[in-house]
Design an enzyme around this catalytic site. Sequence first.
Site, PDB file in Angstrom:
ATOM      1  CB  CYS A  38      -0.892  -0.019   1.236  1.00  0.00           C
ATOM      2  SG  CYS A  38      -1.759   1.525   1.523  1.00  0.00           S
ATOM      3  CG  HIS A  94     -10.232   4.358  -0.580  1.00  0.00           C
ATOM      4  ND1 HIS A  94      -9.093   4.923  -1.079  1.00  0.00           N
ATOM      5  CD2 HIS A  94      -9.797   3.447   0.337  1.00  0.00           C
ATOM      6  CE1 HIS A  94      -8.024   4.400  -0.505  1.00  0.00           C
ATOM      7  NE2 HIS A  94      -8.433   3.497   0.363  1.00  0.00           N
ATOM      8  CD  GLU A 117      -5.702  -1.244   2.760  1.00  0.00           C
ATOM      9  OE1 GLU A 117      -4.925  -1.621   1.879  1.00  0.00           O
ATOM     10  OE2 GLU A 117      -5.641  -0.128   3.293  1.00  0.00           O
TER      11      GLU A 117
HETATM   12 FE1  SF4 Z   1      -3.342   1.858  -0.079  1.00  0.00          FE
HETATM   13 FE2  SF4 Z   1      -5.885   2.615  -0.409  1.00  0.00          FE
HETATM   14 FE3  SF4 Z   1      -3.962   3.480  -2.102  1.00  0.00          FE
HETATM   15 FE4  SF4 Z   1      -4.712   0.966  -2.175  1.00  0.00          FE
HETATM   16  S1  SF4 Z   1      -6.020   2.713  -2.637  1.00  0.00           S
HETATM   17  S2  SF4 Z   1      -2.603   1.727  -2.156  1.00  0.00           S
HETATM   18  S3  SF4 Z   1      -5.150   0.527  -0.036  1.00  0.00           S
HETATM   19  S4  SF4 Z   1      -4.149   3.958   0.081  1.00  0.00           S
HETATM   20 FE    FE Z   2      -7.217   1.528   1.812  1.00  0.00          FE
END
Ligand code: SF4
Ligand code: FE
Length: 487
Positions: free
Chosen positions: A100, A292, A447
């Site tokens: 990540c 996200h 995650e």
């Molecule tokens: Fe990390 Fe979220 Fe970026 Fe994936 S989307 S690399 S889990 S911060």
């Molecule tokens: Fe994340």
Amino acid sequence: MKLMTGEEYIESIRRMRIEVYMMGKKIDNPVDDPILRPSLNSVRMTYDLAQKAEYEDLMTACDPDTGEKINRFNHIHRSTEDLVKKVKMQRLLGQKTASCFQRCVGMDAFNAIYSTAYETDKKYGTRYFENFKTFLRYVQENDLVVDGAMTDPKGDRSLSPHEQADPDLYLRVVERRPDGIVVRGAKAHQTGILNSHEVCIMPTVAMGPEDKDYAVSFAVPVDTKGIFLIIGRQSCDTRKLEGGTIDVGNAEFGGVEALVVFEDVFVPNERIFLNGETEFAGMLVERFAGYHRQSYGGCKVGVGDVLIGAAAVAAEYNGCAKASHIKDKLIEMTHLNETLYSCGIACSCEGNKTESGNYIINLLLANVCKQNVTRFPYEIVRLAEDIAGGILVTAPSEKDLRDPVLGKVVEKYLKGVASVSTEDRLRILRLIENLALGSAAVGYRTESMHGAGSPQAQRIMIARQGNMAAKKELAKTLAGIKDRKNS
Ligand code: SF4
Ligand code: FE
């Protein structure tokens, strides 16, 4: 505006005075801490790649308001093409770090706050949009990393924020002053906050009028007085203290999460983006989560690419690459991984313009993307473990390999095909272990399940966005059912 180099970024974090604790101790120099440093290296990659001409199109963007080149992580999406490039950038970084790289949460927070603040102002005559744009300009000008912090500890999940036995279990405003607000509470599982210059707070659930004090969004530097971090443990994290490079699996890169505590932190008015307008809390949550969930169709796919490649290498080193079932398993892993990517790309292509002018993904498809992410990486890991063999979890340590006496024994009996050294065989197995069970499993497995919201959160959104009424009408029309009130 100047883009920072990776080295400049590291030094900028070194200058910060973030209060951080790990395993019961205060960490005075997190930048050089062996457990924490790999996570900083992962973020650094977002700077290093932005300096390379070959990645310029993905890693940077032009801000239309200033005409300046900025890092894409600090960009407001102005088209569906921007949304697609975001996913491609994340896949690239997943491939380069197999972990990540943390910087996406800020980007997703920016885009969610941008449109929500605009609509809040339109209804209430507030000036959150201007506040946010000024903050964003500062972030872009200085090429900063911003952590997007949403998840409150939440206490009793059956109770709303104001009903909790302990009122601090959701971050809240405890004092309103003419020049700003004072906030108290915590945010859990905060990816990358240790490596961020600023933190951007958002509420974590939709709220009713009685939750007014909890409907708050703002940004402050991570080293603001009253903020402190307690680092979360990762599986096998203390292997990083052993000094070798094999047993850690991925010696250079990693992720980091922390519990972040706000002990009566002052936030000046000009850094506030939501303050009591409860009906906009849900909109902000939904939009951030949507962005996200799209992100996972990029980053997890890039990490999946590494894992699939590692499984293929392990098969070669074991001498079984030509076996038909191995080939078929690699095909299945690729199919699953590319399905995730297809979802990330699809929700981007089907995005649309918000009232504020930025672009948002198709929320239904972004939630389908993340729902698949809660499953497919688990299957990809299962197949990787199948291909790698039991040696994945029973191999002796690097210290045994380096031992003058035991090393010869390890060399001899852990050899696969004659042309490959035992050390290289162990290296690829440890990389798979790292992704499947070690510290990278935080980012690739658990995650995938809970990051950007647990599976049930996506199912609620899929139910809401799936337009079942229209589907029923389609069926009734074709079945010749007319206007009868018997649905
Ligand atoms: Fe990390 Fe979220 Fe970026 Fe994936 S989307 S690399 S889990 S911060
Ligand atoms: Fe994340």
